[in-house]
Design a protein around this motif. Structure first.
Motif, PDB file in Angstrom:
ATOM      1  N   MET A 224       0.835  -1.202   0.000  1.00  0.00           N
ATOM      2  CA  MET A 224       0.000   0.000   0.000  1.00  0.00           C
ATOM      3  C   MET A 224       0.872   1.254   0.000  1.00  0.00           C
ATOM      4  SD  MET A 224      -3.349   0.980   0.441  1.00  0.00           S
ATOM      5  CE  MET A 224      -4.206  -0.235   1.453  1.00  0.00           C
ATOM      6  N   VAL A 225       0.490   2.222  -0.831  1.00  0.00           N
ATOM      7  CA  VAL A 225       1.166   3.521  -0.840  1.00  0.00           C
ATOM      8  C   VAL A 225       0.105   4.618  -0.801  1.00  0.00           C
ATOM      9  CG1 VAL A 225       3.143   2.654  -2.139  1.00  0.00           C
ATOM     10  CG2 VAL A 225       1.218   3.685  -3.360  1.00  0.00           C
ATOM     11  N   VAL A 230      -7.298   9.169  -2.563  1.00  0.00           N
ATOM     12  CA  VAL A 230      -7.646   7.821  -2.104  1.00  0.00           C
ATOM     13  C   VAL A 230      -7.294   7.729  -0.628  1.00  0.00           C
ATOM     14  CG1 VAL A 230      -7.302   5.351  -2.429  1.00  0.00           C
ATOM     15  CG2 VAL A 230      -7.140   6.899  -4.382  1.00  0.00           C
ATOM     16  N   ALA A 231      -8.310   7.689   0.223  1.00  0.00           N
ATOM     17  CA  ALA A 231      -8.097   7.779   1.666  1.00  0.00           C
ATOM     18  C   ALA A 231      -7.174   6.693   2.198  1.00  0.00           C
ATOM     19  CB  ALA A 231      -9.448   7.719   2.385  1.00  0.00           C
ATOM     20  N   VAL A 236       0.189  -1.204  -4.939  1.00  0.00           N
ATOM     21  CA  VAL A 236       1.079  -1.135  -6.099  1.00  0.00           C
ATOM     22  C   VAL A 236       2.290  -2.033  -5.866  1.00  0.00           C
ATOM     23  CG1 VAL A 236       0.391   1.250  -6.603  1.00  0.00           C
ATOM     24  CG2 VAL A 236       2.397   0.811  -5.182  1.00  0.00           C
ATOM     25  N   ALA A 237       3.072  -2.212  -6.930  1.00  0.00           N
ATOM     26  CA  ALA A 237       4.332  -2.943  -6.794  1.00  0.00           C
ATOM     27  C   ALA A 237       5.243  -2.185  -5.845  1.00  0.00           C
ATOM     28  CB  ALA A 237       4.984  -3.114  -8.158  1.00  0.00           C
TER      29      ALA A 237
END
Length: 267
Positions: A224-225, A230-231, A236-237
């Motif tokens: 997770m980033v 986006v709360a 992503v990779a």
């Protein structure tokens, strides 16, 4: 010939209403103490004072502007968030198929399916509801219930299946759920469950560069980033993410454009 529908988004949405019920343990708290302690992640003390002074909070249906109002157990609190301008998003939706029970849409990239984060109005759900309210052509025995039955990421384009009645939603949700309970390392069992599903999803991606092999196994960790709008962030990779394993097949190589189209076989 395909059909499209959609209403341009207004400059500002309708705002939001957040509901709370005062518990017995929170009775005798003041209004400002309640919000500044229970919802401190939403705003600091000064921010809640401003909201109260502006009349954005009601107690049992009455606007209260006195921060030191004592609360009673069972009281219903509503914080009315003021309307705001949501980020740009497409609004036109292409209809791929439609009958009395379902509608299949071509969801464009950049449009969120359901409300969340900064996007509360600019969603597929809103456009479906606006369309249903305008048409209102279902038989009396069928209740309008136009909702998506699965999700696609805001940045993902593709077919989005939506139900037009409660019965259709229940059955379609069950079809999507078939086989999803199989988890773990048993790849054969997982593949068998996928073939048994009444509805299957196929993911394709446009990759930069030309891939030589016809099939590729990807072992890139996923994590997770933080991402604007986006709360909870995006998956992503990421080298610090959790182990992941997927396999893709090459469908087409565009040498001139230096792109490769791949399809996920399993993940």
């Amino acid at each position: 010939m395909s059909k499209t529908f959609g209403v341009p988004w207004p400059d500002f949405n309708d705002g939001l209403a957040y509901n709370d019920v005062v518990s017995a343990s929170d009775s005798e708290l003041t209004l400002i103490d309640y919000y500044s302690s229970k919802h401190k992640n939403s705003a600091p003390l000064q921010g809640w004072l401003q909201r109260i002074n502006k009349g954005q909070i009601t107690v049992d249906g009455t606007v209260v502007t006195e921060p030191k109002t004592i609360l009673r157990a069972g009281s219903k609190l509503v914080y009315h968030r003021l309307p705001w301008q949501e980020p740009d998003a497409p609004y036109l939706l292409e209809i791929l198929y439609e009958d009395d029970d379902v509608i299949a849409l071509n969801k464009p990239s950049g449009l969120q399916v359901l409300p969340g984060g900064l996007f509360q109005q600019r969603t597929v759900l809103t456009q479906l509801q606006w369309r249903a309210n305008k048409q209102n052509s279902l038989p009396a025995c069928q209740e309008s219930h136009s909702v998506p039955v699965h999700r696609l990421g805001r940045g993902t384009s593709g077919i989005l299946l939506c139900a037009k009645t409660k019965l259709a939603k229940t059955r379609l949700a069950a079809y999507f759920a078939d086989g999803t309970s199989v988890v773990g390392s048993n790849r054969d069992a997982d593949m068998k469950s996928r073939t048994m599903r009444k509805i299957s999803k196929i993911y394709r991606a446009l990759v930069n560069g030309i891939l030589d092999k016809d099939e590729i196994v990807i072992e890139q960790p996923i994590g997770m980033v933080q991402y604007p709008g986006v709360a909870k962030g995006l998956y992503v990779a990421s080298p610090s993410g959790k182990p992941a394993l997927s396999k893709v097949a090459i469908l087409e190589r565009d040498v001139q454009g230096d792109h490769t189209i791949v399809q996920v076989l399993w993940f």
